[in-house]
Scaffold this active site. Structure first.
Site, PDB file in Angstrom:
ATOM      1  CG  ASP A  57      -6.512   2.537  -2.376  1.00 21.60           C
ATOM      2  OD1 ASP A  57      -7.567   2.056  -1.953  1.00 21.60           O
ATOM      3  OD2 ASP A  57      -6.445   3.651  -2.948  1.00 21.60           O
ATOM      4  CE  LYS A  87      -9.709   4.468  -4.105  1.00 25.49           C
ATOM      5  NZ  LYS A  87      -8.322   4.701  -4.497  1.00 25.49           N
TER       6      LYS A  87
HETATM    7  N1  LIG Z   1     -10.476   7.943  -2.378  1.00 30.71           N
HETATM    8  C1  LIG Z   1      -9.904   9.108  -2.578  1.00 30.71           C
HETATM    9  O1  LIG Z   1     -10.543  10.089  -2.991  1.00 30.71           O
HETATM   10  C2  LIG Z   1      -8.440   9.257  -2.311  1.00 30.71           C
HETATM   11  C3  LIG Z   1      -7.849  10.527  -2.323  1.00 30.71           C
HETATM   12  C4  LIG Z   1      -6.475  10.615  -2.037  1.00 30.71           C
HETATM   13  C5  LIG Z   1      -5.755   9.462  -1.742  1.00 30.71           C
HETATM   14  N2  LIG Z   1      -6.354   8.237  -1.783  1.00 30.71           N
HETATM   15  C6  LIG Z   1      -5.603   6.992  -1.497  1.00 30.71           C
HETATM   16  O2  LIG Z   1      -4.943   7.106  -0.229  1.00 30.71           O
HETATM   17  C7  LIG Z   1      -3.548   6.873  -0.428  1.00 30.71           C
HETATM   18  C8  LIG Z   1      -2.743   7.631   0.615  1.00 30.71           C
HETATM   19  O3  LIG Z   1      -3.068   9.013   0.597  1.00 30.71           O
HETATM   20  P1  LIG Z   1      -2.172  10.131  -0.078  1.00 30.71           P
HETATM   21  O4  LIG Z   1      -1.202   9.506  -1.006  1.00 30.71           O
HETATM   22  O5  LIG Z   1      -3.076  11.132  -0.650  1.00 30.71           O
HETATM   23  O6  LIG Z   1      -1.452  10.835   1.131  1.00 30.71           O
HETATM   24  P2  LIG Z   1      -0.537  10.346   2.370  1.00 30.71           P
HETATM   25  O7  LIG Z   1      -0.257   8.892   2.282  1.00 30.71           O
HETATM   26  O8  LIG Z   1      -1.148  10.928   3.589  1.00 30.71           O
HETATM   27  O9  LIG Z   1       0.780  11.198   2.148  1.00 30.71           O
HETATM   28  C9  LIG Z   1       1.674  10.975   1.114  1.00 30.71           C
HETATM   29  C10 LIG Z   1       2.801  11.997   1.319  1.00 30.71           C
HETATM   30  O10 LIG Z   1       3.523  11.695   2.499  1.00 30.71           O
HETATM   31  C11 LIG Z   1       4.886  11.464   2.203  1.00 30.71           C
HETATM   32  N3  LIG Z   1       5.345  10.362   3.054  1.00 30.71           N
HETATM   33  C12 LIG Z   1       5.006   9.053   2.954  1.00 30.71           C
HETATM   34  N4  LIG Z   1       5.606   8.342   3.931  1.00 30.71           N
HETATM   35  C13 LIG Z   1       6.328   9.223   4.676  1.00 30.71           C
HETATM   36  C14 LIG Z   1       7.158   9.095   5.818  1.00 30.71           C
HETATM   37  N5  LIG Z   1       7.361   7.913   6.382  1.00 30.71           N
HETATM   38  N6  LIG Z   1       7.746  10.215   6.312  1.00 30.71           N
HETATM   39  C15 LIG Z   1       7.539  11.416   5.736  1.00 30.71           C
HETATM   40  N7  LIG Z   1       6.754  11.608   4.654  1.00 30.71           N
HETATM   41  C16 LIG Z   1       6.156  10.507   4.126  1.00 30.71           C
HETATM   42  C17 LIG Z   1       4.937  11.151   0.727  1.00 30.71           C
HETATM   43  O11 LIG Z   1       6.131  11.614   0.130  1.00 30.71           O
HETATM   44  P3  LIG Z   1       7.117  10.651  -0.751  1.00 30.71           P
HETATM   45  O12 LIG Z   1       6.266   9.926  -1.779  1.00 30.71           O
HETATM   46  O13 LIG Z   1       8.073  11.634  -1.356  1.00 30.71           O
HETATM   47  O14 LIG Z   1       7.742   9.736   0.245  1.00 30.71           O
HETATM   48  C18 LIG Z   1       3.765  11.990   0.189  1.00 30.71           C
HETATM   49  O15 LIG Z   1       4.179  13.345  -0.006  1.00 30.71           O
HETATM   50  C19 LIG Z   1      -3.319   7.326  -1.859  1.00 30.71           C
HETATM   51  O16 LIG Z   1      -2.085   6.924  -2.393  1.00 30.71           O
HETATM   52  C20 LIG Z   1      -4.521   6.721  -2.535  1.00 30.71           C
HETATM   53  O17 LIG Z   1      -4.343   5.326  -2.733  1.00 30.71           O
HETATM   54  C21 LIG Z   1      -7.683   8.133  -2.048  1.00 30.71           C
END
Ligand SMILES: NC(=O)c1ccc[n+]([C@@H]2O[C@H](COP(=O)([O-])OP(=O)(O)OC[C@H]3O[C@@H](n4cnc5c(N)ncnc54)[C@H](OP(=O)(O)O)[C@@H]3O)[C@@H](O)[C@H]2O)c1
Length: 290
Positions: A57, A87
């Site tokens: 994604d 997107k």
């Molecule tokens: N459509 C939208 O507006 C929108 C907005 C935001 C995100 N997104 C999409 O959703 C995806 C996921 O959301 P997100 O990246 O915002 O947040 P998330 O996946 O909820 O959280 C990522 C955070 O969690 C940590 N993490 C990951 N796996 C872990 C584990 N097993 N244990 C402990 N910590 C862990 C990561 O740190 P490290 O990297 O240091 O491991 C990072 O700080 C994004 O990458 C993007 O593709 C879309």
């Protein structure tokens, strides 16, 4: 990663697929690359593909589509085994812009067609989400995207696009985690046959989900990590999920969630973390992004 977590090489077939309302299907678990630095993206996506992820994604605004594209090209994985989402950004909703933006994304990704293309935000102050959605319907019909959907759309935005086009988005990708359960959005999607994708599935690390007793106790009961408990909660609710990590051990950990299940009481205890008033949100409100 805590003790007891299961880590081994995963075959693609182990990741369930979710049927979309247009006849296509999507791997329920993927890898999201928001805030993965562009210069590191090829390396991280290549590693994710090696570990067994097949659903990536990204978004034009992340600035890392080229890195995703290079990782795809060097992976040797057949195109039909991959599922790539990107997107449309907010300033490209009108006129010829959506088509131009899509072609630019495809060029950066090195693809002829994206598997899922989303309107990134409804941008209510611009009031052009219907134009953006109408363009995506045309782009799908022209073959540039296999499936189309939206992101960060509230029920009123979903009603608008459905009334204008009659086309229900295949997915709505919204901030969704135990502290922000998105009841109204999920109810709309269930009623109309759209799937729900969870962004920020782990609360983006901004909210201490892992310290919540409901999460910690479920993790301890199953010999898994709190992150695995939260990912499993999403999967059991039918959410499509793509946690982001730049650490190999966490990429593996986040995929090892298919050989245990939370029981109903554990799911209900995690559900109860939602204050139900929107205060569990960690990201931007769709009404504040333009
Ligand atoms: N459509 C939208 O507006 C929108 C907005 C935001 C995100 N997104 C999409 O959703 C995806 C996921 O959301 P997100 O990246 O915002 O947040 P998330 O996946 O909820 O959280 C990522 C955070 O969690 C940590 N993490 C990951 N796996 C872990 C584990 N097993 N244990 C402990 N910590 C862990 C990561 O740190 P490290 O990297 O240091 O491991 C990072 O700080 C994004 O990458 C993007 O593709 C879309």
């Amino acid at each position: 990663m805590g003790s007891g977590a299961r880590v081994y090489h995963r075959r693609m077939a182990d990741i369930p697929r979710i049927e979309l309302n247009d006849g296509n299907s999507i791997p329920q678990l993927g890898y999201g690359v928001f805030q993965v630095p562009p210069e590191e993206t090829e390396r991280h996506v290549s590693r994710a593909l090696e570990i067994g992820y097949r659903h990536i994604d990204t978004a034009a605004i992340y600035g890392n589509e080229e890195g995703v594209g290079r990782a795809i090209a060097s992976s040797g994985i057949p195109r039909d085994e991959l599922f790539i989402t990107t997107k449309l950004w907010n300033d490209r909703h009108e006129g010829e812009e959506p088509r131009a933006a899509t072609e630019e994304s495809l060029e950066r990704l090195g693809l002829e067609q994206v598997d899922l293309y989303l309107v990134h935000w409804p941008t209510p102050r611009r009031s052009n989400h219907v134009q953006a959605w109408t363009s995506l319907v045309g782009l799908r019909d022209a073959g540039l995207a296999r499936s189309i959907g939206v992101s960060n759309f509230e029920p009123e935005h979903l009603d608008d696009i459905l009334a204008a086009t009659g086309v229900v988005p295949a997915v709505n990708q919204v901030e969704l985690h135990p502290a922000h359960g998105q009841r109204a959005v999920k109810e709309w999607c269930a009623r109309h046959g759209a799937r729900v994708e969870a962004w920020g599935p782990l609360g983006q690390g901004k909210y201490d989900l892992f310290g919540e007793p409901a999460v910690a106790e479920a993790a301890a009961a199953h010999g898994i990590t709190p992150a695995q408990a939260v990912i499993r909660w999403h999967l059991q609710h039918g959410h499509i999920v793509f946690p982001k990590s730049v650490r190999e051990e966490r990429l593996r950990e986040n995929l090892e969630v298919f050989d245990f299940a939370l029981d109903d009481a554990e799911v209900a205890a995690i559900d109860a973390l939602d204050p139900l008033d929107g205060t569990g949100r960690v990201g931007s409100s769709p009404y504040d992004v333009h």
